[in-house]
Write a protein that holds these residues in place. Structure first.
Motif, PDB file in Angstrom:
ATOM      1  N   ASP A 114       0.754  -1.101  -0.031  1.00  0.00           N
ATOM      2  CA  ASP A 114       0.068   0.169  -0.016  1.00  0.00           C
ATOM      3  C   ASP A 114       1.171   1.150   0.152  1.00  0.00           C
ATOM      4  N   GLY A 115       1.828   1.315  -0.762  1.00  0.00           N
ATOM      5  CA  GLY A 115       2.786   2.476  -1.060  1.00  0.00           C
ATOM      6  C   GLY A 115       3.730   2.553  -0.014  1.00  0.00           C
ATOM      7  N   ALA A 116       3.952   1.672   1.141  1.00  0.00           N
ATOM      8  CA  ALA A 116       5.106   1.734   1.851  1.00  0.00           C
ATOM      9  C   ALA A 116       6.367   1.661   1.130  1.00  0.00           C
ATOM     10  N   PHE A 117       6.657   0.955   0.007  1.00  0.00           N
ATOM     11  CA  PHE A 117       7.584   1.047  -0.984  1.00  0.00           C
ATOM     12  C   PHE A 117       7.198   1.843  -1.907  1.00  0.00           C
ATOM     13  N   ASP A 118       7.849   2.654  -2.599  1.00  0.00           N
ATOM     14  CA  ASP A 118       7.441   3.666  -3.583  1.00  0.00           C
ATOM     15  C   ASP A 118       8.757   4.192  -4.372  1.00  0.00           C
ATOM     16  N   VAL A 119       8.974   3.402  -5.736  1.00  0.00           N
ATOM     17  CA  VAL A 119      10.166   3.942  -6.640  1.00  0.00           C
ATOM     18  C   VAL A 119       9.971   5.494  -6.833  1.00  0.00           C
ATOM     19  N   THR A 120       9.077   6.051  -6.839  1.00  0.00           N
ATOM     20  CA  THR A 120       8.772   7.571  -7.166  1.00  0.00           C
ATOM     21  C   THR A 120       9.355   8.276  -5.926  1.00  0.00           C
ATOM     22  N   VAL A 121       9.921   8.000  -4.841  1.00  0.00           N
ATOM     23  CA  VAL A 121      10.508   8.691  -3.766  1.00  0.00           C
ATOM     24  C   VAL A 121      11.823   9.449  -4.031  1.00  0.00           C
ATOM     25  N   GLY A 122      12.027   9.593  -5.126  1.00  0.00           N
ATOM     26  CA  GLY A 122      13.491  10.214  -5.564  1.00  0.00           C
ATOM     27  C   GLY A 122      13.381  11.875  -5.095  1.00  0.00           C
ATOM     28  N   GLY A 123      12.289  12.287  -5.519  1.00  0.00           N
ATOM     29  CA  GLY A 123      12.332  14.028  -5.007  1.00  0.00           C
ATOM     30  C   GLY A 123      12.342  14.093  -3.561  1.00  0.00           C
ATOM     31  N   LEU A 124      11.775  13.249  -2.548  1.00  0.00           N
ATOM     32  CA  LEU A 124      11.899  13.220  -0.928  1.00  0.00           C
ATOM     33  C   LEU A 124      13.328  12.764  -0.747  1.00  0.00           C
ATOM     34  N   VAL A 125      13.994  11.706  -1.441  1.00  0.00           N
ATOM     35  CA  VAL A 125      15.113  11.371  -0.931  1.00  0.00           C
ATOM     36  C   VAL A 125      16.214  12.633  -1.067  1.00  0.00           C
ATOM     37  N   ASN A 126      15.984  13.213  -2.337  1.00  0.00           N
ATOM     38  CA  ASN A 126      16.907  14.515  -2.605  1.00  0.00           C
ATOM     39  C   ASN A 126      16.607  15.545  -1.462  1.00  0.00           C
ATOM     40  N   LEU A 127      15.214  16.049  -1.176  1.00  0.00           N
ATOM     41  CA  LEU A 127      14.829  16.880  -0.285  1.00  0.00           C
ATOM     42  C   LEU A 127      15.534  16.734   1.197  1.00  0.00           C
ATOM     43  N   TRP A 128      15.488  15.440   1.623  1.00  0.00           N
ATOM     44  CA  TRP A 128      16.186  15.188   2.669  1.00  0.00           C
ATOM     45  C   TRP A 128      17.684  14.911   2.846  1.00  0.00           C
ATOM     46  N   SER A 129      18.303  15.150   1.791  1.00  0.00           N
ATOM     47  CA  SER A 129      19.692  15.292   1.792  1.00  0.00           C
ATOM     48  C   SER A 129      20.239  13.928   1.648  1.00  0.00           C
ATOM     49  N   PHE A 130      19.591  13.001   1.110  1.00  0.00           N
ATOM     50  CA  PHE A 130      19.894  11.652   1.226  1.00  0.00           C
ATOM     51  C   PHE A 130      20.387  11.029  -0.305  1.00  0.00           C
ATOM     52  N   GLY A 131      19.980  11.885  -1.325  1.00  0.00           N
ATOM     53  CA  GLY A 131      20.238  11.639  -2.859  1.00  0.00           C
ATOM     54  C   GLY A 131      21.158  12.361  -3.364  1.00  0.00           C
ATOM     55  N   ALA A 132      21.122  12.406  -4.709  1.00  0.00           N
ATOM     56  CA  ALA A 132      22.239  13.177  -5.498  1.00  0.00           C
ATOM     57  C   ALA A 132      22.168  14.729  -5.578  1.00  0.00           C
ATOM     58  N   GLU A 133      20.807  15.051  -5.232  1.00  0.00           N
ATOM     59  CA  GLU A 133      20.688  16.567  -5.138  1.00  0.00           C
ATOM     60  C   GLU A 133      21.546  17.147  -4.117  1.00  0.00           C
ATOM     61  N   ALA A 134      22.572  18.079  -4.432  1.00  0.00           N
ATOM     62  CA  ALA A 134      23.313  18.685  -3.406  1.00  0.00           C
ATOM     63  C   ALA A 134      22.430  19.726  -2.441  1.00  0.00           C
ATOM     64  N   ARG A 135      22.058  19.204  -1.492  1.00  0.00           N
ATOM     65  CA  ARG A 135      21.148  19.833  -0.267  1.00  0.00           C
ATOM     66  C   ARG A 135      21.990  19.772   0.963  1.00  0.00           C
ATOM     67  N   PRO A 136      21.820  20.778   1.675  1.00  0.00           N
ATOM     68  CA  PRO A 136      22.360  20.878   3.260  1.00  0.00           C
ATOM     69  C   PRO A 136      21.404  19.741   4.176  1.00  0.00           C
TER      70      PRO A 136
END
Length: 360
Positions: A114-136
């Motif tokens: 029921d959405g606990a796993f979601d491949v479209t979480v990329g934007g959130l991963v970046n927002l929380w500083s755990f992805g490829a997007e350089a964020r503090p």
């Protein structure tokens, strides 16, 4: 003009020396290791190998890992996945068999959880500083978080498996961090199987597949021993095995919240994000290990169950017949280790009792 006999003799000696080196048997086990996907890989082989065979296997393993990286990394601008994410919404894109397979596994686990796993979480991963997007590394404000959360939803990715193509139906960012490493582990194991290797342990950043035995020729007592792996205690400052499991022809993937995180104002924010709320998990489940024939499936399920927590996650594990071991924090300190009925079926009641595991 004929070459001098001495020169011909020297060339023959060098050729024979080269052949001799390639044919030189190596002590068992043989281990290959290095870095990949921002983590590590380690492949241990207990079969008898020559120097030449080992060199060819290592080259093949690196080719497999690099192929997965080039296909599924969000850190490579022109990877197959990055190109897919950059296409106009609604446009179908032909994809490789491997990427389609990983997307299909991700979508299946997303639906079942029921959405606990979601491949479209990329934007959130970046927002929380755990992805490829350089964020503090800081907690995002509510307005920005809601905007990113609106760009999440596995239903926005459509797969046409028969035509090997996919499309995004709205502006979402696909991130396969919860399943691609497991797929890479499967790919390495498949390579070793094709090469006739019968006894090996593949470890990609903690995602493991074991085949055969760790002493293919038998120990001092003539008995072949299983591979043994440690399920870590959820400690932030050191690695310490809480449980040691014997593995034979099975894979295991573990998801935990005790290593990758950041702190702000005395609060800890885990890298495991709940795609439904857009926020890091806060429950008492510290880690979950899933045992499955496919490491890609184990990887995705471990992520989903980690998001759901111990009670809801274990209920889903029972419903899906998953072999699961969870380590849960207790309010007074310490941990409790819980396992599913399928885990007991796989390892036996005696081992469960010896390890002090509780069946739920």
């Amino acid at each position: 003009m004929k070459a001098p006999a001495s020169l011909l003799f020297l060339c023959l000696l060098l050729l024979l020396a080269g052949c001799s080196e390639r044919d030189r048997p190596l002590d068992s086990p043989v281990r290959f290791e290095g870095g990949i996907f921002g983590s590590f890989y380690q492949v241990t082989i207990a079969d008898s190998l020559t120097q030449g065979q080992a060199r060819a296997l290592e080259e093949g393993i690196l080719e497999v890992l690099e192929a997965v990286d080039v296909s599924m990394s969000t850190y490579i601008d022109d990877s197959e996945l990055s190109v897919f994410n950059q296409l106009p919404v609604g446009e179908w894109q032909p994809l490789s068999d491997e990427l389609m397979e990983v997307l299909a596994i991700g979508q299946a686990v997303a639906q079942k959880s029921d959405g606990a796993f979601d491949v479209t979480v990329g934007g959130l991963v970046n927002l929380w500083s755990f992805g490829a997007e350089a964020r503090p590394r800081e907690v995002p404000d509510d307005v920005t978080l809601e905007a990113r959360l609106a760009e999440v939803g596995f239903d926005a990715v459509e797969l046409d498996l028969s035509a090997l193509q996919a499309r995004r139906t709205r502006e979402v960012s696909v991130d396969l961090g919860g399943v691609a490493k497991g797929h890479a582990t499967d790919r390495v194991a498949a390579l070793l199987d094709r090469k006739g290797i019968e006894h090996y342990l593949v470890n990609l950043g903690g995602d493991l597949i074991a085949r055969g035995h760790r002493n293919a020729g038998g120990g001092d007592d003539g008995e072949a021993d299983p591979w043994r792996i440690g399920i870590e205690a959820p400690l932030e400052d050191r690695q310490e095995a809480r449980h040691v499991l014997p593995l034979h022809d099975i894979s295991v993937a573990t998801s935990g919240d005790y290593r990758n995180y950041f702190e702000e104002d005395g609060r800890r924010f885990s890298h495991t994000l709940d795609p439904r709320s857009g926020r890091p998990i806060t429950h008492r489940l510290a880690s979950v290990s899933v045992l499955h024939p496919s490491n890609a499936w184990a990887d995705a399920w471990a992520t989903a169950l980690m998001v759901l927590g111990d009670e809801t996650g274990m209920a889903l594990a029972r419903e899906q017949g998953l072999s699961v071991l969870m380590i849960v924090r207790e309010e007074e300190g310490g941990w409790t280790s819980l396992v599913s009925p399928a885990f007991v079926d796989a390892f036996g009641e005696a081992l469960v009792a010896d390890l002090g595991l509780e069946v739920h």
